[in-house]
Design a protein around this motif. Structure first.
Motif, PDB file in Angstrom:
ATOM      1  N   GLY A   1       0.742  -1.069   0.057  1.00 50.11           N
ATOM      2  CA  GLY A   1      -0.127   0.137  -0.011  1.00 50.11           C
ATOM      3  C   GLY A   1       0.761   1.275  -0.167  1.00 50.11           C
ATOM      4  N   TYR A   2       2.166   1.222  -0.149  1.00 50.47           N
ATOM      5  CA  TYR A   2       2.998   2.406  -0.215  1.00 50.47           C
ATOM      6  C   TYR A   2       2.910   3.045  -1.758  1.00 50.47           C
ATOM      7  N   PRO A   3       2.476   4.353  -1.781  1.00 52.54           N
ATOM      8  CA  PRO A   3       2.438   4.874  -3.185  1.00 52.54           C
ATOM      9  C   PRO A   3       3.652   5.192  -3.963  1.00 52.54           C
ATOM     10  N   ASP A   4       4.275   4.266  -4.574  1.00 54.68           N
ATOM     11  CA  ASP A   4       5.566   4.361  -5.293  1.00 54.68           C
ATOM     12  C   ASP A   4       5.192   4.815  -6.765  1.00 54.68           C
ATOM     13  N   LEU A   5       6.162   4.763  -7.391  1.00 59.89           N
ATOM     14  CA  LEU A   5       5.947   4.922  -8.955  1.00 59.89           C
ATOM     15  C   LEU A   5       4.836   3.926  -9.631  1.00 59.89           C
ATOM     16  N   THR A   6       4.783   2.781  -9.144  1.00 58.53           N
ATOM     17  CA  THR A   6       4.030   1.795 -10.036  1.00 58.53           C
ATOM     18  C   THR A   6       2.444   2.170  -9.501  1.00 58.53           C
ATOM     19  N   ALA A   7       2.388   2.629  -8.285  1.00 61.89           N
ATOM     20  CA  ALA A   7       0.936   2.916  -7.826  1.00 61.89           C
ATOM     21  C   ALA A   7       0.603   4.337  -8.492  1.00 61.89           C
ATOM     22  N   THR A   8       1.579   5.322  -8.546  1.00 66.77           N
ATOM     23  CA  THR A   8       1.359   6.313  -9.262  1.00 66.77           C
ATOM     24  C   THR A   8       0.831   6.406 -10.698  1.00 66.77           C
ATOM     25  N   ALA A   9       1.406   5.382 -11.249  1.00 66.43           N
ATOM     26  CA  ALA A   9       1.134   5.244 -12.802  1.00 66.43           C
ATOM     27  C   ALA A   9      -0.262   4.415 -12.956  1.00 66.43           C
ATOM     28  N   GLY A  10      -0.468   3.588 -11.981  1.00 69.41           N
ATOM     29  CA  GLY A  10      -1.896   3.126 -11.707  1.00 69.41           C
ATOM     30  C   GLY A  10      -3.125   3.859 -11.624  1.00 69.41           C
ATOM     31  N   THR A  11      -2.826   4.988 -10.843  1.00 68.27           N
ATOM     32  CA  THR A  11      -3.602   6.095 -10.402  1.00 68.27           C
ATOM     33  C   THR A  11      -3.668   6.937 -11.833  1.00 68.27           C
ATOM     34  N   VAL A  12      -2.606   7.346 -12.641  1.00 68.71           N
ATOM     35  CA  VAL A  12      -2.771   7.909 -14.079  1.00 68.71           C
ATOM     36  C   VAL A  12      -3.617   7.224 -14.682  1.00 68.71           C
ATOM     37  N   LEU A  13      -3.424   6.068 -14.802  1.00 72.09           N
ATOM     38  CA  LEU A  13      -4.121   5.082 -15.754  1.00 72.09           C
ATOM     39  C   LEU A  13      -5.342   5.132 -15.376  1.00 72.09           C
ATOM     40  N   ASN A  14      -6.049   5.147 -14.225  1.00 71.98           N
ATOM     41  CA  ASN A  14      -7.418   5.121 -13.807  1.00 71.98           C
ATOM     42  C   ASN A  14      -8.259   6.461 -14.226  1.00 71.98           C
ATOM     43  N   GLN A  15      -7.361   7.517 -13.945  1.00 72.37           N
ATOM     44  CA  GLN A  15      -7.985   8.683 -14.072  1.00 72.37           C
ATOM     45  C   GLN A  15      -7.890   9.286 -15.681  1.00 72.37           C
TER      46      GLN A  15
ATOM     47  N   GLU B   1       0.986   5.356 -22.296  1.00 77.70           N
ATOM     48  CA  GLU B   1       1.878   6.328 -21.764  1.00 77.70           C
ATOM     49  C   GLU B   1       2.447   5.997 -20.381  1.00 77.70           C
ATOM     50  N   GLY B   2       1.545   5.650 -19.388  1.00 79.41           N
ATOM     51  CA  GLY B   2       2.130   5.485 -17.969  1.00 79.41           C
ATOM     52  C   GLY B   2       3.169   4.284 -17.801  1.00 79.41           C
ATOM     53  N   VAL B   3       2.893   3.163 -18.697  1.00 79.74           N
ATOM     54  CA  VAL B   3       3.929   2.301 -18.693  1.00 79.74           C
ATOM     55  C   VAL B   3       5.282   2.596 -19.234  1.00 79.74           C
ATOM     56  N   VAL B   4       5.190   3.326 -20.414  1.00 79.72           N
ATOM     57  CA  VAL B   4       6.177   4.040 -20.946  1.00 79.72           C
ATOM     58  C   VAL B   4       7.052   4.964 -20.034  1.00 79.72           C
ATOM     59  N   ILE B   5       6.417   5.626 -19.337  1.00 75.60           N
ATOM     60  CA  ILE B   5       7.100   6.502 -18.108  1.00 75.60           C
ATOM     61  C   ILE B   5       7.684   5.602 -17.277  1.00 75.60           C
ATOM     62  N   MET B   6       7.037   4.718 -16.808  1.00 74.52           N
ATOM     63  CA  MET B   6       7.592   3.864 -15.759  1.00 74.52           C
ATOM     64  C   MET B   6       8.930   3.328 -16.226  1.00 74.52           C
ATOM     65  N   MET B   7       8.751   2.535 -17.507  1.00 74.70           N
ATOM     66  CA  MET B   7       9.949   1.807 -18.119  1.00 74.70           C
ATOM     67  C   MET B   7      11.069   2.908 -18.235  1.00 74.70           C
ATOM     68  N   VAL B   8      10.775   4.034 -18.767  1.00 74.99           N
ATOM     69  CA  VAL B   8      12.067   4.989 -18.783  1.00 74.99           C
ATOM     70  C   VAL B   8      12.674   5.193 -17.384  1.00 74.99           C
ATOM     71  N   ILE B   9      11.890   5.359 -16.488  1.00 72.21           N
ATOM     72  CA  ILE B   9      12.174   5.801 -15.187  1.00 72.21           C
ATOM     73  C   ILE B   9      13.249   4.747 -14.521  1.00 72.21           C
ATOM     74  N   TYR B  10      12.567   3.572 -14.610  1.00 75.18           N
ATOM     75  CA  TYR B  10      13.369   2.416 -14.014  1.00 75.18           C
ATOM     76  C   TYR B  10      14.504   1.995 -14.758  1.00 75.18           C
ATOM     77  N   LEU B  11      14.508   2.547 -16.289  1.00 78.38           N
ATOM     78  CA  LEU B  11      15.613   2.099 -17.131  1.00 78.38           C
ATOM     79  C   LEU B  11      16.746   3.145 -16.770  1.00 78.38           C
ATOM     80  N   ALA B  12      16.268   4.308 -16.533  1.00 74.73           N
ATOM     81  CA  ALA B  12      17.368   5.602 -15.981  1.00 74.73           C
ATOM     82  C   ALA B  12      18.007   5.161 -14.629  1.00 74.73           C
ATOM     83  N   ILE B  13      17.153   4.833 -13.951  1.00 71.01           N
ATOM     84  CA  ILE B  13      17.710   4.451 -12.383  1.00 71.01           C
ATOM     85  C   ILE B  13      18.549   3.017 -12.744  1.00 71.01           C
ATOM     86  N   SER B  14      18.344   2.237 -13.437  1.00 67.14           N
ATOM     87  CA  SER B  14      19.037   0.991 -13.870  1.00 67.14           C
ATOM     88  C   SER B  14      20.521   1.285 -14.560  1.00 67.14           C
TER      89      SER B  14
END
Length: 168
Positions: free
Chosen positions: A116-130, A136-149
């Motif tokens: 239940g901690y609102p991390d990047l995945t939860a934020t992308a899920g909220t954006v998807l619901n709204q 676009e939400g999945v691509v943004i998550m992929m880019v952020i995790y790719l940049a960190i990695s």
């Protein structure tokens, strides 16, 4: 002080710290640590610490016993043997699996949504619901995790190159 100056220079807003104060019935101000964050922090810390401890142990055990005996024959004390002989050789063994473990930690942080901690995945899920824009939400998550990695891999590869044996 440096963090406050950096925050002011980058954003134009001063960074202030709010200290808790005793009021009539309760404390006011300060910073509150959420239980979800605390459980995520403790779980990822314990999980990753166990793997890193095993990686370091294996790296130290991977150094030949003859190296330790030779350093002892030269008159070095046990602490000096560990610091000057064993650890530099063990670092060459430890760095590649440690890189993998740090990348694994980055990926495991996405499991925060399970508690239940609102991390990047939860934020992308909220954006998807709204908005209904799943791609676009999945691509943004992929880019952020790719940049960190990539950043983690870049730093660890630089460190590995610094620790490599130098040919003469």
């Amino acid at each position: 002080v440096g963090l406050a100056l950096l925050a002011y220079a980058l954003s134009g807003f001063p960074l202030t710290f709010d200290y808790p104060k005793q009021s009539t019935f309760n404390l006011t101000g300060g910073f509150q640590v959420r239980p979800e964050f605390l459980s995520l922090y403790l779980a990822l810390s314990c999980y990753t610490a166990a793997f890193i401890a095993e990686i370091v142990r294996a790296g130290i055990r991977g150094v030949s016993k003859g190296q330790t005996e030779a350093a002892g024959a030269l008159g070095l004390r046990p602490g000096s043997i560990l610091r000057l002989v064993v650890v530099p050789q063990a670092m060459r063994i430890v760095i590649p699996p440690l890189t993998s473990q740090y990348l694994n930690l980055t990926k495991n942080s996405s499991l925060a949504i399970a508690i239940g901690y609102p991390d990047l995945t939860a934020t992308a899920g909220t954006v998807l619901n709204q908005t209904g824009q799943a791609v676009e939400g999945v691509v943004i998550m992929m880019v952020i995790y790719l940049a960190i990695s990539l950043l983690t891999s870049l730093v660890m590869n630089w460190f590995n190159a610094k620790m490599a044996l130098v040919e003469r």
